[in-house]
Design a protein around this motif. Sequence first.
Motif, mmCIF file in Angstrom:
data_model
loop_
_atom_site.group_PDB
_atom_site.id
_atom_site.type_symbol
_atom_site.label_atom_id
_atom_site.label_comp_id
_atom_site.label_asym_id
_atom_site.label_seq_id
_atom_site.Cartn_x
_atom_site.Cartn_y
_atom_site.Cartn_z
ATOM 1 N N ARG B 79 0.789 -1.230 0.000
ATOM 2 C CA ARG B 79 0.000 0.000 0.000
ATOM 3 C C ARG B 79 0.823 1.283 0.000
ATOM 4 N NH1 ARG B 79 -2.401 -4.088 2.483
ATOM 5 N NH2 ARG B 79 -4.642 -4.371 2.158
ATOM 6 N N ILE B 80 2.148 1.154 -0.049
ATOM 7 C CA ILE B 80 2.971 2.363 0.045
ATOM 8 C C ILE B 80 3.837 2.580 -1.195
ATOM 9 C CG2 ILE B 80 3.121 2.298 2.562
ATOM 10 C CD1 ILE B 80 6.008 1.136 2.175
ATOM 11 N N GLY B 81 4.272 3.822 -1.349
ATOM 12 C CA GLY B 81 5.297 4.154 -2.321
ATOM 13 C C GLY B 81 6.366 4.928 -1.579
ATOM 14 N N GLU B 156 -1.645 3.942 -1.431
ATOM 15 C CA GLU B 156 -2.503 4.674 -0.498
ATOM 16 C C GLU B 156 -1.705 5.744 0.224
ATOM 17 O OE1 GLU B 156 -4.817 2.446 2.416
ATOM 18 O OE2 GLU B 156 -4.890 0.800 0.966
ATOM 19 N N VAL B 157 -0.449 5.387 0.554
ATOM 20 C CA VAL B 157 0.404 6.311 1.296
ATOM 21 C C VAL B 157 1.735 6.436 0.557
ATOM 22 C CG1 VAL B 157 1.544 6.795 3.489
ATOM 23 C CG2 VAL B 157 -0.641 5.567 3.469
ATOM 24 N N LEU B 158 2.135 7.676 0.329
ATOM 25 C CA LEU B 158 3.394 7.916 -0.374
ATOM 26 C C LEU B 158 4.347 8.664 0.550
ATOM 27 C CD1 LEU B 158 5.012 7.965 -3.070
ATOM 28 C CD2 LEU B 158 3.863 10.129 -3.575
ATOM 29 N N THR B 188 -2.377 9.698 0.415
ATOM 30 C CA THR B 188 -1.850 10.424 1.563
ATOM 31 C C THR B 188 -0.349 10.591 1.339
ATOM 32 O OG1 THR B 188 -3.462 9.289 2.932
ATOM 33 C CG2 THR B 188 -1.647 10.405 4.074
ATOM 34 N N VAL B 189 0.149 11.802 1.523
ATOM 35 C CA VAL B 189 1.566 12.047 1.290
ATOM 36 C C VAL B 189 2.235 12.479 2.588
ATOM 37 C CG1 VAL B 189 3.278 13.393 0.007
ATOM 38 C CG2 VAL B 189 1.139 12.723 -1.105
ATOM 39 N N LEU B 190 3.321 11.801 2.954
ATOM 40 C CA LEU B 190 4.155 12.270 4.059
ATOM 41 C C LEU B 190 5.477 12.721 3.465
ATOM 42 C CD1 LEU B 190 4.419 11.714 7.538
ATOM 43 C CD2 LEU B 190 6.483 10.866 6.477
#
Lengths: 263, 313
Positions: B79-81, B156-158, B188-190
Motif C-alpha cells: 500500500r505504500i510508495g 494509499e500512502v506515499l 496520503t503524502v508524508l
Amino acid sequence: MSTSTVPHPNPVSHALTDSWTMTRRELARWARQPVAVAVNLVFPVMLLLMFGYLVGGGRGVGGEYVDYLVPGMLALTMAFGLEGTMIAVTQDLNKGVVDRFRSLPMANGAVLVGRSAADMLQSALGLTVLIGVGYALGWRAHGGPGAFLGAVGLLLLFRFAMLWIGIFLALVAGKPELVQAVQILVWPVGFLSNAFATPDSMPGWLGAVVQWNPMSQTATAVRDLFGGPGGESGHVWTAVAWPLALLVVFFPLAVGRFARLSK
Amino acid sequence: MADAAITVEGARKRYGKKDALDGLDLTVARGTVHAVLGPNGAGKTTLVRILATLLRADAGRIEVAGHDVAAEAYAVRLRIGLLGQHAALDEELGGPQNLEMFGRLHHLGARRARARAGELLARFELADTGRKPVSAYSGGMRRRLDLAASLITEPEVLFLDEPTTGLDPRGRAEVWDSVRSLVGGGTTVLLTTQYLEEADQLADRISVVDAGRVVADGTADELKAATGGDRVDVVLRDAGQLGAAVALLPLTGVRVDPDRRLLSAPVTDRMAALSGVVRALEEAGLEAEDVALRRPTLDEVFLHLTDRPKEAV
C-alpha cells in the motif's frame, strides 16, 4: 482498524517470479555494458597467457605445463569471482536501489537469488571461454565426458561458495573502500595456492599453507578429473567438502545480514 | 484517529548512544499532505525508513494504512510508495526498463507492467527517453523517474524523503508540480523537508521535529503565527544609521545585523507595517537599499520553538 496478519498470497510462485525478474535485471545490465562483460572474460585469459608464456613455468609439475596451468587458472578465476560479487552487491547497497526492493511486496530473498544466478551464469561463461583458449593452447582433457562435467561441477561449486562469501563481505563492509581492500587481498590468497606451481617446489611451511587452501583442493581434484599432471585421486571429496563447509558458514551469515538491514 | 493513514505513538529508535527517535508521536489524516520539517539529524529519515518497513523501531505503535509496520510488513508494502533521499533506481538501465522491472516486482505481470510503465513515463514527461541509461539523466529527470517508480500501484500512502534536496530551482519546481498533481487522487503524502517554504507550498499540515520528537504541529499559518508570523527586513545604505532607524521605526522586537546593514522585525499586519516603515524612513531621510516582507526562515522557526539555533546544515 485491521490487525489481522495479511498472508503472503503465494510465496513460492512469488519467490520464483521475483528471482527471475532480478536475474533478468542483471542480464539487462550486461547487455548495456558489453565492454565491461568482455573485460571480465578476457582478464583470466590474459593471466593464462601471461603465466603460460611470459612467466613460463613447469616447475617440476611432471607433464606439460599447460595441462597443469589451465585447471589452476580455472580454479583461480572462480576464486576471483568473489570480487565481482562483492562489487555488485556493494554498488546496489550504496545506490539506494536495494531500499526500493526492500520496500516492495516482493519475496525478500529474490535480490540475493538474482545476484547468485547472474554471477553463476557469468562464471559459467568465463569457464567456457577459458577452456576454449586453453584448448587452443594445446591443453587437453583426458578423463572422458563424465569426468569433464564433474570437473566443471566442482569449479562451479567452488564459485558458489565464493559467491556467498562475497555477498556476506559486501553486507558487512558495505563501503567501496573496503571493496578495494578485498580486491587487493584476493591476490595473495589466490596465489597462495597450487594454481601455478606445485607445493613440492615451495618451502615446507608455504607448501603446507598452499595445500590447505580450499582453492588448491579444487584445482587438484579438477586436474585429476582432467587426467593431467598435478592431479591426485581422492581430492574430489575434499573439493566437495570445502565449498560445502564454506557455504554452511557463509550462506546463513549472508542471509542473516541481509535480513538485519532493517535493524 | 479512526481515519488516520499514519499513526505513530511513542516511536523510539536508538543508534548506539544516540536517540534518533525519542518518543515521536504523529497522526496523518487520510488524503492529506503532511510535512515533517526539521534540520539534518532530527530523525526525519529514520522516521520514513521505519514507516516504509526498511527499519524496525525499538518501541512504539506504528501503523500505516491500517497495518502494523513490523508485524504486517507485507500488507504495508502493498500500500505504500517510497521516494528516498537517494535515487532508488538501476542507473545502468533506462527509464522504461526500470519501471517495468518494478511493475513485475509488484506482480503486475509482464503486459500490465509494460503498460503501466508507459502511462507513468508519459505522465512524468519521460516518454521520449527510450533506452538512455538513468545515469545520463538530469537531476530533475531522475527524481521524476524515481517518483514514477514509487507510484507503480497508486499507493494509499506515499513517502517523500527530502524530495528536492540537491536539485536546482528548476528541478525543484518540477518535483513540486508532480507532487501537487498527486494530491486530490486520495493518496496520503508524508513529506520530509528542511525547507519551510517547501512545507508551506505542498503541505496541509506540518510537524516540526527536533532531536527525535515533534516540537510543534499545525498548519503553515498556525506555525508562522506562533513563531511571530511574517517579518520585515530593512537594509540601510549606511550601517551607522541602524541605531537611529531602530529608535524611530514603528517596530518591536527588532534584530540588527550591522555586517549586512540589516534590521529585521516580526510584523502582524503586513501592509500596514510595510507602509509604516517606508513612511518613517522617508520622513527621517534615511536611505534604504531594500525593504521587504518575508516569511520566517526555518532558522527562525527553530530559534523560536527550541530556544536554540538550528544546527548548521
